[in-house]
Design an enzyme around this catalytic site. Structure first.
Site, PDB file in Angstrom:
ATOM      1  N   TYR A 208       2.118   2.825   2.687  1.00 41.31           N
ATOM      2  CA  TYR A 208       2.044   3.997   1.809  1.00 41.31           C
ATOM      3  C   TYR A 208       0.705   3.945   1.090  1.00 41.31           C
ATOM      4  O   TYR A 208       0.296   2.890   0.598  1.00 41.31           O
ATOM      5  CB  TYR A 208       3.194   3.963   0.804  1.00 41.31           C
ATOM      6  CG  TYR A 208       3.155   5.062  -0.245  1.00 41.31           C
ATOM      7  CD1 TYR A 208       2.920   4.772  -1.585  1.00 41.31           C
ATOM      8  CD2 TYR A 208       3.357   6.388   0.097  1.00 41.31           C
ATOM      9  CE1 TYR A 208       2.890   5.764  -2.545  1.00 41.31           C
ATOM     10  CE2 TYR A 208       3.325   7.404  -0.864  1.00 41.31           C
ATOM     11  CZ  TYR A 208       3.091   7.079  -2.185  1.00 41.31           C
ATOM     12  OH  TYR A 208       3.053   8.069  -3.142  1.00 41.31           O
TER      13      TYR A 208
ATOM     14  N   ASP B 280      -6.478  -0.854   1.766  1.00 44.21           N
ATOM     15  CA  ASP B 280      -5.824  -0.327   0.568  1.00 44.21           C
ATOM     16  C   ASP B 280      -5.236  -1.517  -0.196  1.00 44.21           C
ATOM     17  O   ASP B 280      -4.172  -2.026   0.158  1.00 44.21           O
ATOM     18  CB  ASP B 280      -4.731   0.674   0.968  1.00 44.21           C
ATOM     19  CG  ASP B 280      -4.029   1.223  -0.254  1.00 44.21           C
ATOM     20  OD1 ASP B 280      -3.287   2.225  -0.111  1.00 44.21           O
ATOM     21  OD2 ASP B 280      -4.195   0.650  -1.350  1.00 44.21           O
TER      22      ASP B 280
ATOM     23  N   LYS C 270      -3.391   0.055 -10.069  1.00 42.75           N
ATOM     24  CA  LYS C 270      -2.378  -0.814 -10.693  1.00 42.75           C
ATOM     25  C   LYS C 270      -3.004  -1.867 -11.639  1.00 42.75           C
ATOM     26  O   LYS C 270      -3.418  -1.545 -12.739  1.00 42.75           O
ATOM     27  CB  LYS C 270      -1.513  -1.445  -9.599  1.00 42.75           C
ATOM     28  CG  LYS C 270      -0.693  -0.377  -8.806  1.00 42.75           C
ATOM     29  CD  LYS C 270       0.191  -1.004  -7.777  1.00 42.75           C
ATOM     30  CE  LYS C 270       0.748   0.042  -6.825  1.00 42.75           C
ATOM     31  NZ  LYS C 270       1.981   0.703  -7.307  1.00 42.75           N
TER      32      LYS C 270
HETATM   33  P1  KE4 Z   1      -0.516   5.797  -7.204  1.00 42.38           P
HETATM   34  O1  KE4 Z   1      -1.041   7.179  -6.887  1.00 42.38           O
HETATM   35  O2  KE4 Z   1       0.994   5.778  -7.334  1.00 42.38           O
HETATM   36  O3  KE4 Z   1      -1.216   5.148  -8.400  1.00 42.38           O
HETATM   37  O4  KE4 Z   1      -0.884   4.824  -5.982  1.00 42.38           O
HETATM   38  C1  KE4 Z   1      -0.452   5.179  -4.698  1.00 42.38           C
HETATM   39  C2  KE4 Z   1      -0.429   3.932  -3.831  1.00 42.38           C
HETATM   40  C3  KE4 Z   1      -1.462   3.704  -2.949  1.00 42.38           C
HETATM   41  N1  KE4 Z   1      -1.499   2.601  -2.165  1.00 42.38           N
HETATM   42  C4  KE4 Z   1      -0.507   1.667  -2.238  1.00 42.38           C
HETATM   43  C5  KE4 Z   1      -0.582   0.459  -1.354  1.00 42.38           C
HETATM   44  C6  KE4 Z   1       0.579   1.853  -3.133  1.00 42.38           C
HETATM   45  O5  KE4 Z   1       1.563   0.912  -3.180  1.00 42.38           O
HETATM   46  C7  KE4 Z   1       0.623   2.992  -3.948  1.00 42.38           C
HETATM   47  C8  KE4 Z   1       1.772   3.262  -4.912  1.00 42.38           C
HETATM   48  N2  KE4 Z   1       2.856   2.333  -4.887  1.00 42.38           N
HETATM   49  C9  KE4 Z   1       4.145   2.851  -5.247  1.00 42.38           C
HETATM   50  C10 KE4 Z   1       5.228   1.791  -5.078  1.00 42.38           C
HETATM   51  N3  KE4 Z   1       5.086   0.923  -4.014  1.00 42.38           N
HETATM   52  C11 KE4 Z   1       4.134   3.365  -6.666  1.00 42.38           C
HETATM   53  C12 KE4 Z   1       5.484   3.626  -7.261  1.00 42.38           C
HETATM   54  C13 KE4 Z   1       5.820   5.072  -7.264  1.00 42.38           C
HETATM   55  O6  KE4 Z   1       5.486   5.788  -6.293  1.00 42.38           O
HETATM   56  O7  KE4 Z   1       6.446   5.495  -8.265  1.00 42.38           O
END
Ligand code: KE4
Length: 430
Positions: free
Chosen positions: A146, A241, A269
């Protein structure tokens, strides 16, 4: 020992009136485990308390950012001080350059970096940059990885393995999905075949160097090295990523563990210390294509925001101290070993993965090396385990397909309590 849930239930009803599904991000709605989400009141260290006063040991850590634990003294005091000088300017500040420099010093392949406000924004921008740099359109991603919710990434594999993608969400035009190819994670041959068939049209390959969004799935031997080799060969931009793994598995991220230099890296994060920060960076010759140095446009009102930057700087300063990753690794290994023993004692089939302080317990009969394997997990059993652990004061990710995170605030006592809760919970769900 039923927990009081009166206030959470009331707030849950109300939230669903005001926000779609009652949340600002879907995974929080407990759809993966059923039941009513808790509403959190406060956090401190590795603990959180819900609005009914129930205490939990937290292994979600806000989905990764809180590697120092909740309300860390240094982060809170520095954000408070920064706020007194103003919360946002939209004018360059010295501290932005200092966070950029800290990232450049820590992450081997990053020579230049741009701060944004989320991981999604970082990935969107990195992909636009890779397309501009190569003058090509196709993006290759891996099933189960993701990368945020940008249109072109909400795509699943089309019919044949290397055919172009189809949208996984309404609202994504098929034309967007058609520029994304989705391959099986950890499958070197599929990646090599896609590049030999379509290499001259592929702008970038984006991968989580350790997958953290299908549970935790480490790269098999040679997978990342092969991605580096075939992308070099075809002039394709390799994007790691590291939004989860950056500063999580090592101060230099997964790329420093595996000694591989991608062309671009996305971060988020942890670098925001719990406030909204994303970043993308890499080779200067690529990054210099970004406006206003170059023609590729990307912008953001609150990018490099002083409060988020201060929280990020504080987090990275604490993480740069000697022994930090050794302590994280020790605590996480105590937890991982304890969960393996507990599952074995209960006779429950499970598969366990861990790299540093990110780990996963799959309710799976066999190994999990890719998304197909992950989908075979017994998610019902995971849901029952989740609620049994919640009852015993342990907050895990409300989905089998996420990582558990250990922070610097977790102690041996917290881990022992968690393992005991797991032993009891697993016996309840046999
Ligand atoms: P954000 O847009 O949520 O800050 O980041 C997206 C993203 C991009 N790349 C990786 C590897 C990620 O894990 C994420 C976001 N992670 C999720 C949970 N695994 C965030 C939690 C959520 O969607 O509420």
């Amino acid at each position: 020992m039923a927990r009081k849930m009166t206030k959470s239930r009331r707030l849950w009803k109300q939230a669903q009136r005001y926000m779609p599904g009652g949340v600002n991000s879907p995974v929080r709605a407990f759809k993966g485990v059923s039941g009513t989400p808790i509403f959190v009141e406060r956090g401190k260290g590795c603990k959180i308390w819900d609005v009914d006063g129930n205490e939990y040991i937290d292994y979600v850590c806000s989905w990764g950012p809180l590697i120092l634990g909740h309300a860390h003294r240094e982060i809170v005091s520095r954000v408070k001080k920064a706020a007194e000088k103003g919360t946002s300017f939209g004018i360059p500040t010295e501290r932005e350059s200092e966070l950029a420099r800290a990232i450049i010093r820590a992450v081997p392949s990053v020579e230049m970096v741009r701060l944004v406000n989320s991981g999604t924004e970082a990935v969107m921008s990195a992909i636009r940059l890779a397309r501009a740099f190569t003058n090509r359109s196709i993006v290759v991603k891996f099933e189960g990885c993701y990368h945020g919710h940008a249109d072109g990434l909400l795509v699943k594999a089309g019919s044949g393995a290397t055919t172009l993608g189809v949208p996984t969400s309404p609202g994504v035009p098929p034309e967007y999905a058609a520029c994304t190819m989705t391959l099986p994670y950890n499958n070197i041959d599929a990646a090599a075949a896609a590049c030999s068939d379509h290499g001259s049209r592929i702008a970038c390959i984006i991968a989580e160097p350790i997958a953290g969004n299908m549970g935790v799935v480490p790269p098999v031997n040679g997978f990342l090295e092969s991605l580096r080799e075939i992308t070099e060969k075809h002039g394709i931009v390799l994007i790691f990523d590291e939004i989860i793994t950056g500063f999580r598995v090592a101060y230099g991220g997964a790329q420093s563990l595996f000694k591989i230099r991608p062309d671009l890296t996305t971060l988020g994060k942890i670098i925001g210390g719990g406030l909204p920060v994303g970043a993308y960076g890499g080779k200067a010759e690529i990054m210099e294509k970004m406006a206003p140095a170059g023609p590729v446009y990307q912008a953001g009102t609150l990018s490099g925001n002083p409060l988020a930057v201060e929280a990020g700087l504080a987090a990275l300063e604490v993480l740069s101290r000697p022994g930090v990753y050794k302590k994280l690794d020790k605590m996480a290994s105590l937890l991982g070993e304890g969960l393996i023993r507990a599952a074995r004692m209960a006779g429950i089939p499970s598969y366990h993965t861990r790299i540093g302080s990110m780990l996963c317990m799959f309710f799976s009969e066999g190994p999990v090396n890719n998304y197909d394997d992950a989908l075979k997990c017994n998610t019902q059993r995971y849901g029952k385990f989740f609620h049994e652990m919640l009852r015993r004061g342990v907050y895990l990710a409300p989905s089998q397909f996420e990582a558990a995170f250990v922070s610097l605030a977790h102690t041996e006592k917290d881990i022992e309590k968690t393992v005991r809760a797991a032993e009891q919970s697993l016996l309840e769900i046999v």
